[in-house]
Each structure stands twice: as structure tokens, then as C-alpha cells.
Design a protein around this motif. Structure first.
Motif, PDB file in Angstrom:
ATOM      1  N   LEU A   1     -42.633 -99.378 -18.983  1.00  0.00           N
ATOM      2  CA  LEU A   1     -41.470-100.318 -18.474  1.00  0.00           C
ATOM      3  C   LEU A   1     -40.424-100.492 -19.347  1.00  0.00           C
TER       4      LEU A   1
ATOM      5  N   SER B   1     -43.585-100.338 -23.480  1.00  0.00           N
ATOM      6  CA  SER B   1     -42.397-101.155 -22.935  1.00  0.00           C
ATOM      7  C   SER B   1     -41.427-101.273 -24.272  1.00  0.00           C
TER       8      SER B   1
ATOM      9  N   GLU C   1     -39.447 -99.693 -14.110  1.00  0.00           N
ATOM     10  CA  GLU C   1     -40.914 -98.946 -14.377  1.00  0.00           C
ATOM     11  C   GLU C   1     -40.560 -97.810 -14.070  1.00  0.00           C
TER      12      GLU C   1
END
Length: 354
Positions: free
Chosen positions: A7, A27, A45
Motif C-alpha cells: 500500500l 505500507s 496499492e
């Protein structure tokens, strides 16, 4: 999320840059916090094409390159200058086991990336002059006799190009670059030194450096260097003794709440001109540590308790703000911010689609 997905998260407004570690995803985010909740927006993503779970992901100092470390033994580098369109740069595949952690060196050391692996080795990768897609391995440190390498951290630039590594048998190894030796016109040999010491009775799981004793544009060597380590038997603090040529322990009271559970992570707060402080993660609790001015002993103080296990803590570069990653089935993030009266406020971070 898929185990090999990533992410890319950005701020809802101007805020604090942080990197979030996830067990099955990764992320990198900028978090803006309000009084009781932080907001973050997912920009993109993307599939990293790793063949295993992602264990770690780290942005470089300038936020331009993202390194992802996987159970497949590979490290992949991504150009994230355009966050919505991450571009693949390189695949670094020198490990025979899962890569537990990666860390970027301070910019003064050059463009260097270190990796710690379950195969008991540490690698230092350097970017070549040909461009951001061309990398080579500068150092292969074999620590297999100490078991898997669980964690690593670069020293502040004032201490030179040095790396601390925490191993499964409780050993911490400090790997230092001594310089280069030229043989001929084109051949350059890098000289390194490794010093190991027993930091914990069980596993050593994390390591963190203190800010240097003075800020200088000239290397200090290990003068005044200090380390905090976390492991099965708690948190330990170490200082380099030039007279003895070894790492010596500083007195520390152990956290009774962490007995039997071990300490998963530790982070030394950047120097704020007031007092030294550590944060550690054990079970479902975050503990703050302060050093007593008279005795010099480190003492634990309750920071915050969460509904699920805490796995990672990291300080913001400025302000009394700590990022906490917790939860197993659903990984979550919170910010701890210290008030003027010393109380720590907890702010949940909410991730929303753009």
C-alpha cells in the motif's frame, strides 16, 4: 491484502511522515493527527511480485526509494517519487533465508542499504554510479554461528559508517566500515570490522542507537556511543567504553509487566535537549523508560496499553510522538503524544480510500 501486496498512503493534510510495518502487507504513510484520531489516505496499492510474505518496508531518507523485504529471501527497490505510479528499480537476491529487516544508512555514508536475514547473514548493498537500478553487495557478514539475525540499525553519522545487528542467541554485533584500500587504478577494497557481545540471555530481538553526544560534521568514532537492545529478558542499555574497548551495560530496572513475555521492540527517542527516553513494546503494552539523574539507572514507566499485542514502536524525528503498530488478525496503528503534564494521549490512525 495479498501477502505480496503493498500500500502507498499519503496525508489528508500536512502531517507526520511515518513507515508502517505489517505482518502480511506493507505500507508507507504520512499521517495527520487530530485531537483523538489520525487520518491517512491510500494513494495506491501495487503487487510487489514477491513470492512470500513481506516482513519489512523502509523509505530512504528523501522518501524517493522504497525497499521491501520478503520471506522469499529477496529485497525489491521501488521508485516512489510518483506515489500513484511506483516503478520497479532492482531485485537484490543474495540471501538464502527470509529477510527480516532492511535499513537505509544515513546519507553521509552514501546510498547504502543493509538487510538482516534468517540465514544468519547481514548484507550491505551499495548503489552504483550507473544509476538507481544498479546495485552491488559491498559486504557479506556471516553471523550464522549466532543464529538468524532479527534486527539491525545504522548508527548516527557522527559515529561513522556502523551497523548494529541483533541475533537469535542474544548476541549483538557492531559492524564498522574502517575505510578503503586501493590496489591498482580500478580496484577498491572496503575494510570492515565486526565486534560481538552477549546482550541477552535469550533472543535479541531489536536494537536502537542513541543520538550522538555532540552533533558534529566530523566523525567521532564510537566515542559516546550508546545502544538500547530488546530481547527475551527485557531491555538493556549499553555504552561504548574506549578505555576497555568494549560495550558496557548501564543499570536498568526491568519492567515487571514484561517478565515472561519478553520485549519485542525498543526505540531510542531522538535527543530533544531535555532528557533521554526509550520506548519498548511487550505484550499489549508500550513502556517508556527514563534515566534517573542521580543514580543513572533506567526506570520503566507505563506509557499505554492496547487491546491487542504490540509489535513495533518508532519515534518521530521531532516532538514527543511515538508510532505504535499493534494487532495480529487486523494490523492497526496508533500515535502516542505526550502532553505538557507528562501524560500520554493515544490517537488511533484511520486509513481511508482516496
Amino acid at each position: 491484502l495479498r501477502p505480496n501486496a503493498a500500500l502507498w498512503i499519503a496525508p489528508c493534510s500536512t502531517g507526520l511522515p511515518v513507515g508502517l510495518d505489517r505482518a502480511e502487507s506493507v505500507s508507507a504513510s504520512f499521517v495527520h493527527s487530530s485531537e483523538c484520531v489520525g487520518m491517512a489516505t491510500i494513494l495506491a496499492e501495487f503487487d510487489t511480485a514477491h513470492c512470500g510474505m513481506i516482513h519489512d518496508a523502509q523509505l530512504d531518507t528523501f522518501g524517493q526509494c522504497l525497499a521491501t523485504a520478503s520471506a522469499d529471501g529477496h529485497i525489491r527497490l521501488w521508485d516512489v517519487r510518483k506515489p500513484k505510479e511506483p516503478g520497479f528499480l532492482a531485485d537484490l537476491g543474495g540471501h538464502e533465508g527470509a529477510v527480516h529487516q532492511v535499513a537505509w544508512a544515513p546519507p553521509t555514508a552514501g546510498v547504502l542499504l543493509a538487510s538482516a536475514s534468517a540465514d544468519g547473514t547481514v548484507a550491505v548493498w551499495g548503489r552504483q554510479a550507473r544509476g538507481p537500478s544498479h546495485w552491488h553487495r559491498l559486504r557479506h557478514e556471516d553471523l550464522e554461528r549466532h543464529g538468524p539475525v532479527r534486527s539491525l540499525a545504522w548508527a548516527p553519522s557522527e559515529h561513522g559508517t556502523a551497523l548494529a545487528c541483533a541475533s537469535d542467541d542474544g548476541t549483538v554485533t557492531v559492524v564498522t566500515h574502517l575505510g578503503v584500500v586501493r590496489s591498482g587504478e580500478a580496484t577498491v577494497e572496503h575494510r570492515w570490522e565486526a565486534r560481538s557481545f552477549q546482550a541477552h540471555g535469550g533472543q535479541a530481538l531489536a536494537v536502537s542507537w542513541a543520538s550522538p553526544p555532540v552533533f558534529s560534521d566530523k566523525p567521532l568514532g564510537m566515542q559516546g556511543a550508546r545502544l538500547a537492545t530488546a530481547g527475551d529478558d527485557g531491555v538493556h542499555v549499553w555504552c561504548w567504553s574506549a578505555a576497555l574497548g568494549s560495550w558496557e551495560s548501564e543499570p536498568a530496572e526491568q519492567d515487571a509487566a514484561a517478565e515472561g513475555a519478553g520485549v519485542r521492540d525498543v526505540a531510542w527517542k531522538p535527543w530533544d535537549g531535555i532528557a533521554e527516553m526509550l520506548a519498548s513494546a511487550s505484550g499489549r503494552s508500550v513502556t517508556m523508560w527514563t534515566q534517573d539523574a542521580s543514580s543513572g539507572s533506567w526506570r520503566p514507566q507505563q506509557g499505554a496499553t492496547f487491546a491487542e499485542d504490540v509489535y513495533k514502536v518508532s519515534w518521530a524525528e521531532v516532538g514527543n510522538i511515538l508510532l505504535v503498530s499493534f494487532g495480529q488478525t487486523e494490523q492497526r496503528t496508533a500515535l502516542l503524544k505526550q502532553r505538557v503534564d507528562g501524560v500520554w494521549d493515544t490517537m488511533d490512525v484511520v486509513v481511508q480510500e482516496e
